[in-house]
Design a protein around this motif. Sequence first.
Motif, PDB file in Angstrom:
ATOM      1  N   GLU A  99       0.889  -1.148  -0.099  1.00  0.00           N
ATOM      2  CA  GLU A  99       0.001  -0.130  -0.219  1.00  0.00           C
ATOM      3  C   GLU A  99       0.951   1.418  -0.175  1.00  0.00           C
ATOM      4  OE1 GLU A  99      -3.571   2.181   2.638  1.00  0.00           O
ATOM      5  OE2 GLU A  99      -3.015  -0.072   3.073  1.00  0.00           O
ATOM      6  N   ALA A 100       1.820   1.265   0.698  1.00  0.00           N
ATOM      7  CA  ALA A 100       2.794   2.382   0.848  1.00  0.00           C
ATOM      8  C   ALA A 100       3.789   2.252  -0.121  1.00  0.00           C
ATOM      9  CB  ALA A 100       3.271   2.285   2.212  1.00  0.00           C
ATOM     10  N   GLY A 101       4.068   1.327  -0.775  1.00  0.00           N
ATOM     11  CA  GLY A 101       5.136   1.044  -1.830  1.00  0.00           C
ATOM     12  C   GLY A 101       6.419   1.007  -1.435  1.00  0.00           C
ATOM     13  N   ILE A 102       6.839   0.595  -0.191  1.00  0.00           N
ATOM     14  CA  ILE A 102       8.042   0.468   0.273  1.00  0.00           C
ATOM     15  C   ILE A 102       8.536  -1.052   0.454  1.00  0.00           C
ATOM     16  CG2 ILE A 102       9.330   0.966   2.306  1.00  0.00           C
ATOM     17  CD1 ILE A 102       7.276   3.138   3.006  1.00  0.00           C
ATOM     18  N   SER A 103       9.712  -1.388   0.111  1.00  0.00           N
ATOM     19  CA  SER A 103      10.329  -2.700   0.342  1.00  0.00           C
ATOM     20  C   SER A 103      11.793  -2.156   0.957  1.00  0.00           C
ATOM     21  CB  SER A 103      10.610  -3.377  -1.151  1.00  0.00           C
ATOM     22  OG  SER A 103       9.361  -3.692  -1.774  1.00  0.00           O
ATOM     23  N   SER A 104      11.814  -2.904   1.910  1.00  0.00           N
ATOM     24  CA  SER A 104      13.175  -2.855   2.897  1.00  0.00           C
ATOM     25  C   SER A 104      13.844  -3.932   3.433  1.00  0.00           C
ATOM     26  CB  SER A 104      12.865  -1.815   3.967  1.00  0.00           C
ATOM     27  OG  SER A 104      12.078  -2.297   5.103  1.00  0.00           O
ATOM     28  N   ILE A 105      15.159  -3.811   3.628  1.00  0.00           N
ATOM     29  CA  ILE A 105      15.798  -4.897   4.096  1.00  0.00           C
ATOM     30  C   ILE A 105      17.005  -4.192   5.008  1.00  0.00           C
ATOM     31  CG2 ILE A 105      17.509  -4.780   2.243  1.00  0.00           C
ATOM     32  CD1 ILE A 105      17.660  -7.907   2.470  1.00  0.00           C
ATOM     33  N   ASN A 106      17.077  -5.057   6.106  1.00  0.00           N
ATOM     34  CA  ASN A 106      18.005  -4.936   7.231  1.00  0.00           C
ATOM     35  C   ASN A 106      18.927  -6.119   7.466  1.00  0.00           C
ATOM     36  OD1 ASN A 106      19.439  -3.925   9.616  1.00  0.00           O
ATOM     37  ND2 ASN A 106      17.862  -4.469  10.872  1.00  0.00           N
ATOM     38  N   ASN A 107      20.286  -5.739   6.659  1.00  0.00           N
ATOM     39  CA  ASN A 107      21.086  -6.742   6.665  1.00  0.00           C
ATOM     40  C   ASN A 107      22.554  -6.212   6.971  1.00  0.00           C
ATOM     41  OD1 ASN A 107      22.080  -9.327   5.626  1.00  0.00           O
ATOM     42  ND2 ASN A 107      20.339  -9.580   4.357  1.00  0.00           N
ATOM     43  N   PHE A 108      23.447  -6.995   6.391  1.00  0.00           N
ATOM     44  CA  PHE A 108      24.893  -6.626   6.719  1.00  0.00           C
ATOM     45  C   PHE A 108      26.082  -6.826   5.634  1.00  0.00           C
ATOM     46  CE2 PHE A 108      22.382  -8.108  10.535  1.00  0.00           C
ATOM     47  CZ  PHE A 108      22.927  -7.296  11.567  1.00  0.00           C
ATOM     48  N   TYR A 146      31.687  -5.926  10.720  1.00  0.00           N
ATOM     49  CA  TYR A 146      30.186  -6.149  10.266  1.00  0.00           C
ATOM     50  C   TYR A 146      29.662  -5.080  10.473  1.00  0.00           C
ATOM     51  CZ  TYR A 146      27.128 -10.500  10.191  1.00  0.00           C
ATOM     52  OH  TYR A 146      26.235 -11.406   9.944  1.00  0.00           O
ATOM     53  N   PHE A 147      29.170  -4.645   9.321  1.00  0.00           N
ATOM     54  CA  PHE A 147      28.299  -3.426   9.202  1.00  0.00           C
ATOM     55  C   PHE A 147      26.833  -3.576   8.855  1.00  0.00           C
ATOM     56  CE2 PHE A 147      32.560  -2.048   7.790  1.00  0.00           C
ATOM     57  CZ  PHE A 147      32.798  -0.857   8.582  1.00  0.00           C
ATOM     58  N   ASN A 148      26.052  -2.846   9.811  1.00  0.00           N
ATOM     59  CA  ASN A 148      24.275  -3.003   9.529  1.00  0.00           C
ATOM     60  C   ASN A 148      24.110  -2.031   8.484  1.00  0.00           C
ATOM     61  OD1 ASN A 148      21.668  -2.228  11.740  1.00  0.00           O
ATOM     62  ND2 ASN A 148      21.900  -3.589   9.914  1.00  0.00           N
ATOM     63  N   ALA A 149      23.473  -2.506   7.441  1.00  0.00           N
ATOM     64  CA  ALA A 149      23.028  -1.754   6.484  1.00  0.00           C
ATOM     65  C   ALA A 149      21.518  -1.602   6.277  1.00  0.00           C
ATOM     66  CB  ALA A 149      23.821  -2.086   5.087  1.00  0.00           C
ATOM     67  N   VAL A 150      20.701  -0.689   6.216  1.00  0.00           N
ATOM     68  CA  VAL A 150      19.338  -0.667   5.895  1.00  0.00           C
ATOM     69  C   VAL A 150      19.065   0.011   4.649  1.00  0.00           C
ATOM     70  CG1 VAL A 150      17.192   0.172   7.064  1.00  0.00           C
ATOM     71  CG2 VAL A 150      19.223  -0.184   8.533  1.00  0.00           C
ATOM     72  N   LEU A 151      18.396  -0.843   3.803  1.00  0.00           N
ATOM     73  CA  LEU A 151      18.380  -0.427   2.407  1.00  0.00           C
ATOM     74  C   LEU A 151      16.547  -0.217   2.287  1.00  0.00           C
ATOM     75  CD1 LEU A 151      19.016   0.123  -0.700  1.00  0.00           C
ATOM     76  CD2 LEU A 151      18.812  -2.522  -1.013  1.00  0.00           C
ATOM     77  N   SER A 152      16.138   0.801   1.635  1.00  0.00           N
ATOM     78  CA  SER A 152      14.731   0.813   1.220  1.00  0.00           C
ATOM     79  C   SER A 152      14.409   1.293  -0.239  1.00  0.00           C
ATOM     80  CB  SER A 152      13.955   1.931   2.179  1.00  0.00           C
ATOM     81  OG  SER A 152      14.031   1.556   3.587  1.00  0.00           O
ATOM     82  N   VAL A 176      23.997   3.329   7.086  1.00  0.00           N
ATOM     83  CA  VAL A 176      24.840   2.254   7.629  1.00  0.00           C
ATOM     84  C   VAL A 176      25.308   2.759   9.009  1.00  0.00           C
ATOM     85  CG1 VAL A 176      26.939   0.831   7.610  1.00  0.00           C
ATOM     86  CG2 VAL A 176      25.863   1.416   5.206  1.00  0.00           C
ATOM     87  N   PRO A 177      24.148   2.511   9.864  1.00  0.00           N
ATOM     88  CA  PRO A 177      24.398   3.211  11.342  1.00  0.00           C
ATOM     89  C   PRO A 177      25.376   2.583  12.219  1.00  0.00           C
ATOM     90  CG  PRO A 177      22.406   1.962  11.353  1.00  0.00           C
ATOM     91  CD  PRO A 177      22.955   1.911  10.056  1.00  0.00           C
TER      92      PRO A 177
END
Length: 199
Positions: free
Chosen positions: A80-89, A111-117, A131-132
Motif C-alpha cells: 500500500e505504501a510502496g515500500i520494500s526494505s531490508i535490514n542486513n549486513f 560487520y556493518f549493519n546496512a538498512v536499504l529501502s 549504515v548506522p
Amino acid sequence: MSLSSYAQDAITWSTFRNGSKVADTVALGDYLPLRDNEVYVEAVIELPNTSKQELFSRSKLAIQKTFANNKMGTSNYDAEAGISSINNFYDISDMTALSAFGSNPSTDQYYFNAVLSIIVKDDKYKIKMEVPQYTYGQSSRYKTYSDFQSQSKPVGSLANSRQNGKRQRMRVLKTLNDKMLSTFNLVQKEMSKKLDTDF
C-alpha cells in the motif's frame, strides 16, 4: 611474502586516496556519503510509463538479490505504501590483522549493519541506504540481531579521532563505500528490468 603483500595492499589504498603522508585522523566524509554526519545516501530514478504496482514487484525482486543470505537479515514489504526494505549486513574482513598472516587465519571481520529501502510511485522510485552501526570480531558469535546490537558501535567511531591503524581504517571505509555503490548499481539494474510474466 604474505605479510608483505597484505601490507602493500593497505598502503596502496591509503596512498591512492591521501598521498604518501597519512593524516592523524580518518574522516568518514573522505570515503562515505554523509547526511547530518551519518552514513546515508539516496537517489531518485525515473522510469516513465511504469506503474507503482509494477515497480513494487520489481523492488521485491531487487531486495531479494541485494544481499547474500544472512541469518540475521530481515526484510519487509508494504504494498500500500510502496515500500520494500531490508535490514542486513556487509562483512568486510580485516586483511591487516596479524592473525591473517599465519597459516590459520582468523575469521575476525568488520560487520556493518546496512538498512536499504526502495520506495515506489508511478513512474519513479527512490533508493535510500544508511549504515548506522558496526561490530568487529568473529561474526559467528552473533546469533540474533540483539546479539549484534549489544556489541555494536556507531560507524562514526571508526573515524574522526587520532587513532592507531589509520591505514586499515581507510581501507575498510573505502571498501564499505565500494560495497554500497555496488548495492546501488545492483538495485538500479534490477529495477530497470521488465517483469518476465509472459509464458
